[in-house]
Structure formats: C-alpha cells, structure tokens
Design a protein around this motif. Structure first.
Motif, PDB file in Angstrom:
ATOM      1  N   CYS A  44       0.824  -1.219   0.000  1.00  0.00           N
ATOM      2  CA  CYS A  44       0.000   0.000   0.000  1.00  0.00           C
ATOM      3  C   CYS A  44       0.856   1.266   0.000  1.00  0.00           C
ATOM      4  N   LYS A  45       2.020   1.198   0.640  1.00  0.00           N
ATOM      5  CA  LYS A  45       2.901   2.361   0.759  1.00  0.00           C
ATOM      6  C   LYS A  45       3.403   2.845  -0.606  1.00  0.00           C
ATOM      7  N   ALA A  46       3.354   2.004  -1.614  1.00  0.00           N
ATOM      8  CA  ALA A  46       3.771   2.420  -2.960  1.00  0.00           C
ATOM      9  C   ALA A  46       2.961   3.634  -3.418  1.00  0.00           C
ATOM     10  N   CYS A  47       1.714   3.691  -3.036  1.00  0.00           N
ATOM     11  CA  CYS A  47       0.859   4.838  -3.389  1.00  0.00           C
ATOM     12  C   CYS A  47       0.537   5.694  -2.167  1.00  0.00           C
ATOM     13  N   HIS A  48       0.176   5.040  -1.084  1.00  0.00           N
ATOM     14  CA  HIS A  48      -0.178   5.744   0.156  1.00  0.00           C
ATOM     15  C   HIS A  48       1.101   5.959   0.959  1.00  0.00           C
ATOM     16  N   HIS A  49       1.978   6.780   0.415  1.00  0.00           N
ATOM     17  CA  HIS A  49       3.344   6.921   0.902  1.00  0.00           C
ATOM     18  C   HIS A  49       3.474   7.532   2.294  1.00  0.00           C
ATOM     19  N   ALA A  50       2.485   8.270   2.756  1.00  0.00           N
ATOM     20  CA  ALA A  50       2.608   8.964   4.049  1.00  0.00           C
ATOM     21  C   ALA A  50       1.801   8.299   5.161  1.00  0.00           C
ATOM     22  N   ASP A  51       1.093   7.222   4.850  1.00  0.00           N
ATOM     23  CA  ASP A  51       0.204   6.603   5.828  1.00  0.00           C
ATOM     24  C   ASP A  51       0.799   5.340   6.436  1.00  0.00           C
ATOM     25  N   ALA A  52       0.498   5.116   7.683  1.00  0.00           N
ATOM     26  CA  ALA A  52       0.914   3.883   8.348  1.00  0.00           C
ATOM     27  C   ALA A  52       0.089   2.721   7.792  1.00  0.00           C
ATOM     28  N   ALA A  53       0.655   1.541   7.798  1.00  0.00           N
ATOM     29  CA  ALA A  53      -0.045   0.351   7.303  1.00  0.00           C
ATOM     30  C   ALA A  53      -1.360   0.176   8.054  1.00  0.00           C
ATOM     31  N   GLY A  54      -2.426  -0.030   7.291  1.00  0.00           N
ATOM     32  CA  GLY A  54      -3.741  -0.201   7.878  1.00  0.00           C
ATOM     33  C   GLY A  54      -4.481   1.098   8.142  1.00  0.00           C
ATOM     34  N   LYS A  55      -3.810   2.235   7.924  1.00  0.00           N
ATOM     35  CA  LYS A  55      -4.441   3.535   8.173  1.00  0.00           C
ATOM     36  C   LYS A  55      -4.400   4.408   6.915  1.00  0.00           C
ATOM     37  N   GLU A  56      -4.447   3.768   5.759  1.00  0.00           N
ATOM     38  CA  GLU A  56      -4.384   4.499   4.500  1.00  0.00           C
ATOM     39  C   GLU A  56      -5.620   5.377   4.328  1.00  0.00           C
ATOM     40  N   GLN A  57      -5.392   6.574   3.774  1.00  0.00           N
ATOM     41  CA  GLN A  57      -6.465   7.536   3.561  1.00  0.00           C
ATOM     42  C   GLN A  57      -6.542   7.907   2.085  1.00  0.00           C
ATOM     43  N   LYS A  58      -7.606   8.599   1.736  1.00  0.00           N
ATOM     44  CA  LYS A  58      -7.712   9.139   0.381  1.00  0.00           C
ATOM     45  C   LYS A  58      -6.581  10.135   0.163  1.00  0.00           C
ATOM     46  N   CYS A  59      -6.099  10.225  -1.052  1.00  0.00           N
ATOM     47  CA  CYS A  59      -5.010  11.152  -1.390  1.00  0.00           C
ATOM     48  C   CYS A  59      -5.371  12.600  -1.031  1.00  0.00           C
ATOM     49  N   SER A  60      -6.642  12.947  -1.177  1.00  0.00           N
ATOM     50  CA  SER A  60      -7.083  14.318  -0.927  1.00  0.00           C
ATOM     51  C   SER A  60      -7.031  14.699   0.551  1.00  0.00           C
ATOM     52  N   LYS A  61      -6.799  13.741   1.446  1.00  0.00           N
ATOM     53  CA  LYS A  61      -6.639  14.071   2.862  1.00  0.00           C
ATOM     54  C   LYS A  61      -5.380  14.898   3.078  1.00  0.00           C
ATOM     55  N   CYS A  62      -4.353  14.657   2.256  1.00  0.00           N
ATOM     56  CA  CYS A  62      -3.083  15.387   2.388  1.00  0.00           C
ATOM     57  C   CYS A  62      -2.861  16.374   1.241  1.00  0.00           C
ATOM     58  N   HIS A  63      -3.217  15.961   0.035  1.00  0.00           N
ATOM     59  CA  HIS A  63      -2.956  16.783  -1.148  1.00  0.00           C
ATOM     60  C   HIS A  63      -4.172  17.650  -1.453  1.00  0.00           C
TER      61      HIS A  63
END
Length: 104
Positions: A44-63
């Motif tokens: 998942c970190k390949a795309c959700h680069h800033a999120d901890a495993a299991g806590k991935e969010q939509k990209c728009s949460k940060c960007h």
C-alpha cells in the motif's frame, strides 16, 4: 465495510472501484480500479506513501488544490504517481484521454 483482525483492530476495507472526480476542470473524471492496483503494487505504501499500514487515507486528505512547498497538489500528485508508474512498468494509460472520461 471494515475488516476486523483477530487482535481487535478494525481497518476500513478498501473500495474496489472509484471515480476520481474531485479536481477535474476541463477533462472528465478518472475511473480507478483500486482492487486491480492492490494486486500490482508491492504494498500500500507504494501509493499511500505517508500513511501507516492499515491507516491508508484518500489522497485528498493530504494533497489539496495547490502545491504547497514540497507537497504536490492533488492533480500533480495523481499525474506524477500514476503516469510515472505506468511509464516505468510499460503498462497502463499514460495519455490524457486514456484515463480521463470524455466530458459530456
């Protein structure tokens, strides 16, 4: 829906397919098959680069709508992340109308 692991941690199940329609102004929205990409990416970190495993969010949460410092805008982050991966893997769409649905 949520996945609950044996040790009591609930994690939201990822959406199988989604329509990315938060940022388009000229081009149409992008249909994104999340389930297909989970089988392609190493993790998942390949795309959700800033999120901890299991806590991935939509990209728009940060960007957001605009680039701020080193944090790319949502549009730029999608274009960079998606197009660069597709070009590197020599698979998947890399041109505008291959991703964006025609506006009606």
């Amino acid at each position: 829906a949520a996945l609950v692991f044996g040790f009591g941690v609930a994690v939201a199940a990822p959406v199988d397919k989604m329509l990315i329609n938060e940022i388009q102004k000229v081009k149409g929205p992008v249909a994104f098959d999340h389930k297909a990409h989970t089988g392609i990416a190493k993790d998942c970190k390949a795309c959700h680069h800033a999120d901890a495993a299991g806590k991935e969010q939509k990209c728009s949460k940060c960007h957001g709508a605009k680039t701020e410092g080193k944090k790319l805008s949502l549009k730029e982050s999608f274009h960079k992340q998606c197009k660069e991966c597709h070009q590197k893997e020599k698979k998947g769409p890399a041109k505008c109308d291959e991703c964006h649905q025609k506006s009606k």
